[in-house]
Every structure is written in C-alpha cells, then in structure tokens.
Design a protein around this motif. Structure first.
Motif, PDB file in Angstrom:
ATOM      1  N   UNK A 104     -13.553 -37.329  63.898  1.00  0.00           N
ATOM      2  CA  UNK A 104     -13.873 -38.387  62.944  1.00  0.00           C
ATOM      3  C   UNK A 104     -13.033 -39.602  63.333  1.00  0.00           C
ATOM      4  N   UNK A 105     -13.591 -40.455  64.195  1.00  0.00           N
ATOM      5  CA  UNK A 105     -12.835 -41.614  64.652  1.00  0.00           C
ATOM      6  C   UNK A 105     -12.510 -42.545  63.492  1.00  0.00           C
ATOM      7  N   UNK A 106     -13.462 -42.754  62.619  1.00  0.00           N
ATOM      8  CA  UNK A 106     -13.228 -43.671  61.492  1.00  0.00           C
ATOM      9  C   UNK A 106     -12.095 -43.168  60.603  1.00  0.00           C
ATOM     10  N   UNK A 107     -12.106 -41.863  60.309  1.00  0.00           N
ATOM     11  CA  UNK A 107     -11.071 -41.279  59.466  1.00  0.00           C
ATOM     12  C   UNK A 107      -9.815 -40.876  60.213  1.00  0.00           C
ATOM     13  N   UNK A 108      -9.867 -40.859  61.555  1.00  0.00           N
ATOM     14  CA  UNK A 108      -8.678 -40.590  62.360  1.00  0.00           C
ATOM     15  C   UNK A 108      -8.264 -39.136  62.447  1.00  0.00           C
ATOM     16  N   UNK A 109      -9.239 -38.211  62.447  1.00  0.00           N
ATOM     17  CA  UNK A 109      -8.867 -36.793  62.468  1.00  0.00           C
ATOM     18  C   UNK A 109      -9.776 -35.991  63.390  1.00  0.00           C
ATOM     19  N   UNK A 110      -9.309 -34.771  63.712  1.00  0.00           N
ATOM     20  CA  UNK A 110     -10.100 -33.833  64.511  1.00  0.00           C
ATOM     21  C   UNK A 110      -9.502 -32.444  64.347  1.00  0.00           C
ATOM     22  N   UNK A 111     -10.289 -31.429  64.717  1.00  0.00           N
ATOM     23  CA  UNK A 111      -9.826 -30.040  64.662  1.00  0.00           C
ATOM     24  C   UNK A 111      -9.859 -29.440  66.059  1.00  0.00           C
ATOM     25  N   UNK A 112      -8.766 -28.785  66.443  1.00  0.00           N
ATOM     26  CA  UNK A 112      -8.693 -28.188  67.770  1.00  0.00           C
ATOM     27  C   UNK A 112      -9.437 -26.859  67.790  1.00  0.00           C
ATOM     28  N   UNK A 113     -10.013 -26.545  68.933  1.00  0.00           N
ATOM     29  CA  UNK A 113     -10.687 -25.266  69.153  1.00  0.00           C
ATOM     30  C   UNK A 113     -10.294 -24.773  70.535  1.00  0.00           C
ATOM     31  N   UNK A 129      -1.276 -26.327  76.543  1.00  0.00           N
ATOM     32  CA  UNK A 129      -2.507 -27.112  76.500  1.00  0.00           C
ATOM     33  C   UNK A 129      -2.683 -27.803  75.143  1.00  0.00           C
ATOM     34  N   UNK A 130      -2.347 -27.105  74.048  1.00  0.00           N
ATOM     35  CA  UNK A 130      -2.465 -27.705  72.717  1.00  0.00           C
ATOM     36  C   UNK A 130      -1.523 -28.904  72.594  1.00  0.00           C
ATOM     37  N   UNK A 131      -0.293 -28.762  73.089  1.00  0.00           N
ATOM     38  CA  UNK A 131       0.657 -29.879  73.038  1.00  0.00           C
ATOM     39  C   UNK A 131       0.120 -31.061  73.837  1.00  0.00           C
ATOM     40  N   UNK A 132      -0.381 -30.794  75.045  1.00  0.00           N
ATOM     41  CA  UNK A 132      -0.862 -31.893  75.900  1.00  0.00           C
ATOM     42  C   UNK A 132      -2.051 -32.616  75.279  1.00  0.00           C
ATOM     43  N   UNK A 133      -2.998 -31.860  74.737  1.00  0.00           N
ATOM     44  CA  UNK A 133      -4.167 -32.508  74.133  1.00  0.00           C
ATOM     45  C   UNK A 133      -3.832 -33.195  72.820  1.00  0.00           C
ATOM     46  N   UNK A 134      -2.814 -32.713  72.129  1.00  0.00           N
ATOM     47  CA  UNK A 134      -2.382 -33.397  70.904  1.00  0.00           C
ATOM     48  C   UNK A 134      -1.790 -34.754  71.239  1.00  0.00           C
ATOM     49  N   UNK A 135      -1.013 -34.804  72.315  1.00  0.00           N
ATOM     50  CA  UNK A 135      -0.465 -36.103  72.757  1.00  0.00           C
ATOM     51  C   UNK A 135      -1.585 -37.074  73.106  1.00  0.00           C
TER      52      UNK A 135
END
Length: 199
Positions: A104-113, A129-135
């Motif tokens: 959700x670019x407008x709301x500024x959020x996402x869920x990792x899978x 990988x989770x740390x890298x993609x979170x950055x």
C-alpha cells in the motif's frame, strides 16, 4: 474542506525502476528477480510438506503453471502490488522466496512473505533476507510500517521475526485457515524509528 492526507510513497516509484538484486552476508546467497527457468523451484515448493503446512502456495503445479506464476510476479512489480525475489546462490536454482505482498504505497505499508526449501534451511539466510528487504522497503521505497504474520505454532517464523527486529504486537485469533484448521496468528511489525531502521 478537509485536506487529504498525502501518499506516503508516490505512485510510480516501483514501476519506474528495475527490481534490484541484493547480496546477502549469509550462505553466499542473493535476492534477485525470479526467472522463468527457476520454475522447478516453484514446483518443488508446492510439493514440500513444511511449505504446504505454513504457507499457501496452492495446489501442485506444472512447470508451465510455475512459469505463469513467475510472470504474474513480474506484472505485480509493474502494477506496484507486490515485490517478490528468489533466494538463490549464484548459478543455482532458488532455495526460497521472499517478498512484500499487499503493498500500500499510499498508506506506506506492506506485509512480508517467504518460504525456504530444505536446501536453504538452518543457516540463518531467511533472517538476513528479511533484514535486507526491510531496509530496502524503508530506505529506498519509503514505506513506514512493515508487518510479518505467522501461525503461533510456527516457531521457526517467530525466530526469524525476532532476529530481524520485528516486534511482537499481539495475537490475531483464528486468523488464517490452514489445512488442519483455523490458526491463531502472531502479528509482528517494524516501523520507521525502530532500532535498526531509518527515520
């Protein structure tokens, strides 16, 4: 007139750029866009009992089905709905998948899978990988809140979330239907300003 809240991330930021490749410090692995010749890894994931237990990869698929799934992942980058990477060692088939869904670019959020095949398990590659993609999601894309959910019975995912700095926010009761019935889900999240994040 009430002013509208501006978008956290302007529309078009993803589709105007190429999906990046990231080197990981663990297991000589990289995160890269999926390719059609990676399809066997998707087939294998749909047959793996552990992946079937904790994820929803769907029914067993043919190589052609898997290629079409990979094509859809590329389309979703362009439509800015999700961003999916292969976890692979150079020159080898992927051992896993990681990405952001429900962007959700407008709301500024996402869920990792994510999921890992047996060849990728046990070495800490998923937490890395989770740390890298979170950055990337916060520093480069500009998201504000990232969430990670998993069945309360999935201890491995809980360890990944904790190691990657996703705080446990609570338990969502009877939140996801698995093959063996409804599971409570842990909700973890990182937001800008948390230790190890930007902002």
């Amino acid at each position: 007139m009430i002013p509208s809240t501006p978008a956290v991330v302007p529309a078009g930021r993803m589709r105007r750029s190429e999906q990046p490749v990231f080197r990981l410090g663990t297991g000589n692995a990289e995160l890269r866009p999926w390719r059609r010749d990676d399809a066997q890894a998707v087939v294998d994931a749909c047959l793996d009992p552990d992946i079937q237990q904790w994820n929803r990869p769907g029914r067993a698929v043919s190589l052609r089905d898997a290629q079409e799934k990979i094509d859809r992942w590329h389309e979703r980058w362009t439509s800015e709905r999700s961003a999916v990477w292969a976890i692979a060692r150079p020159g080898q088939l992927p051992v896993g998948l990681i990405g952001w869904g429900d962007i959700d670019l407008r709301g500024g959020s996402a869920e990792i899978l994510y999921w890992l095949l047996p060849a990728g398990r046990g070495g800490g590659v998923m937490a890395d990988a989770v740390v890298r993609l979170s950055r990337w999601a916060m520093d480069d894309l500009g998201l504000h809140r990232l969430r990670l959910t998993h069945s309360v019975a999935n201890a491995s995912s809980c360890r990944v979330a904790t190691r990657a700095g996703f705080a446990l926010e609570g338990t969502m009761r009877s939140a996801l239907l698995h093959a063996d019935g409804w599971h409570d889900e842990h909700l973890h999240a990182r937001i800008r300003g948390d230790a190890g994040t930007s902002g």
